[in-house]
Structures are given as structure tokens and as C-alpha cells.
Design an enzyme around this catalytic site. Sequence first.
Site, PDB file in Angstrom:
ATOM      1  N   ASP A 246      -8.041  -0.394   4.817  1.00 32.56           N
ATOM      2  CA  ASP A 246      -6.951   0.445   5.344  1.00 32.56           C
ATOM      3  C   ASP A 246      -6.206  -0.300   6.442  1.00 32.56           C
ATOM      4  OD1 ASP A 246      -9.331   0.624   6.790  1.00 32.56           O
ATOM      5  OD2 ASP A 246      -9.098   2.743   7.294  1.00 32.56           O
TER       6      ASP A 246
ATOM      7  N   ASP B 199       0.092  -5.689  -4.800  1.00 37.52           N
ATOM      8  CA  ASP B 199       1.389  -5.015  -4.963  1.00 37.52           C
ATOM      9  C   ASP B 199       2.092  -4.914  -3.611  1.00 37.52           C
ATOM     10  OD1 ASP B 199       0.896  -4.538  -7.699  1.00 37.52           O
ATOM     11  OD2 ASP B 199       1.786  -2.530  -7.598  1.00 37.52           O
TER      12      ASP B 199
END
Length: 355
Positions: free
Chosen positions: A220, A248
Site C-alpha cells: 500500500d 499498471d
Amino acid sequence: MKYHIALLKGDGIGPEIIDEAVKCLDVVAKKFGHEFEYDTQIIGGEAIDAVGVPLPQETVDVCLASDAVLMGAVGGPRWDTIDPSIRPEVGLLGIRKALGTFVNIRPAKLYAPLADACPLKPERLGSGLDLIVCRELTGDVYFGRKWRDDDGTGHDDMNYTIPEIERIAHRAYALARKRRNHVTCVDKANVLETSRVWRETVERIACEYPDVTTDYQYVDNASMQLVLNPSQFDVILTGNLFGDILSDEASCITGSIGMLPSASLGDGPLGLYEPIHGSAPDIAGKNIANPIATILSAAMMLRYSFNLDAEAQTIEDAIDAVLEAGLRTGDIAKQNEQSISCTEMGNAIANAIAS
Ligand code: IPM
Ligand code: MG
């Protein structure tokens, strides 16, 4: 030399982008006196339509017998409602597994002429973006058992064995040694047992590479760091799922997901080369896709599977040159700026290679 290349065009924009990569490879062959022999096989949705399965045995056999595999993309809404055990993506995961390509190298680099296409404020970029996501590719929750209980509860087993982590870690360190000697291990070791094994194993392997700096981030935090301060990264070493997501994210910082190539390698020279983007069904058949990620993947194939460094560099330089000259497909063009087609981009790069 003669090289055998299996071509898996796949679905959506797959055929269009592979055609442009082949065009460029043919120019390289002519310029450097090589022979590239192609064997086109089916995978994904096109294979489901043709023979009912996403990965026919013949495709696997031809790929295994080739020197390298160049792939477009698989999937599309047409096959979204199909039995999940034969979705197009199953073909892609199957070929990765069958070839034993456990390391997926995804370089993300911001080309100077594309600085405008980068969504980050210039001051966030620091010394620029030039990183590699080194993603484990044949394990993790992707390949664990999947099942549903009678009450409908869904399960995906996430697991990593120590040898699986060791071999990818060694590859990440070897990559870092050829770059800026820095590995960032990304996991979720504050929550997941697989990640704790991952981190402990990486800590142990790191001792064998005292010249390489290692730091550790939870996924995260890493996803946040990527947009706050991307120049801190050199090689990101991570598992299959986190690597999918982070690559991505890294790609969009380069301006477009249409720019990112990838190389998937195992123990030997045989590799699978594919752009990181998908089949983009919304723009398929319109001749507007960006072929650069696929052409860069072909360059990685020359470098990693064939050891043809100068040839790979020639392709990469040609791409620099066309971007420098201001040529843009729609995804990397500025608003109101003129864009060129997929074929025109392929032609421009092929011409730059030839010259
Ligand atoms: C990728 C893709 C694939 C993956 C999909 C299409 C199965 O997203 O190569 O990043 O998740 O690995
Ligand atoms: Mg992905």
C-alpha cells in the site's frame, strides 16, 4: 543466424500490434543479416472460438520448440461470460506456466519527449522515472487452488514456496547489479503469511549481495510512493499479484500503458515477450493502438533470448527518434495534437531502424 519465433497474436488489438513488431523485426533482420522465422499459433479468445480451449496443445508445443515467443494480448467482453476455467486469461497463465517463465521484467521509463503525457507534476519526478518491476509470474494467488463452498463462499489460495522466492530474488539482484544497485522488496508482511515468508527469504538472499541496497515497503505504501516519489525506485521485487497492480500504476506515469514492454524468463534463454497492456477491445480493429510496447518487447526478446544487444539498442534508439520527432499515437498525443495510426507508427519506427 536463424531464430525461430512463435507469434501469439491473440485478441483485440493483439494482431495489429504484433504486425508492427514483426515489421520492425524484419527490418532488423535485413540490416544485421539475421533470419527470423515466424510460426503463428492461437491463444486466448481466438483459440476458444477456433477449438474450444484458450491454450491448445499445439500452441504449447510450438512455443516450447521456439527460441522465443512474442505475444499480443488476450481477452475481451465476448468471452467474459464463459466458464471461468476456459477464459482467455487461462491461456495466458497457462503458457507462462508451461514455459516456466517465473520472472517477469517490466521496465517503466519516462521518455523525455513524453514528459507532457506524464500525469504527475514535474516536481514529483525528481531525477525521472526509470525502474523495473521484477514480478514473480508463475506462483502466488494466481496459481493457487480456487474453489467455492456450497454456500457460495469463494476461495483463492495464496501461497509461495521458499525456492520460488529465492529464484526470483536472485534474478532481481542480478538485474539491480546491472543498474543502480538498489532493490525494493514490496510485500504485505504486516498481514499476510506468504509475505512474511517472502520478506524473510529476501532478507536472507540480500546478504549475498552486499553491494546492493535493499529496502522493504508494504504494497500500500509502495503504491503511494510510486506517485509521490517515483525516482526512489530502481528494481521493485514483488509477487505476482502485487506486481500486476504496481506495473499498471508505474506504466501510467510513463504517459501511457501503451509504452510498457515485458520479458518473462525462466532458467534458460526461452522467453515470452508481451506488452503489459491488454487487448483493448474498445479500440480493436481501428488501427489506432500504440504498437510501441510490443515493439519494445521485441527488442527485449533480441536482448534477453538471442543476446543481440546492438540490434535491441537499434530498435530502442529508433523509438527514441520517432518520439523525439513528435510522432504520437492517440494515447500519448496531447489534446488537439495530431496523432498517427498504429501502422504509421510501425512504419516510422521501421524506417528509423533502417536508416
Ligand atoms: C498482465 C495482465 C494479466 C495478468 C491478465 C490478462 C491475466 O493483467 O499481464 O499484467 O494479470 O498477469
Ligand atoms: Mg496486468
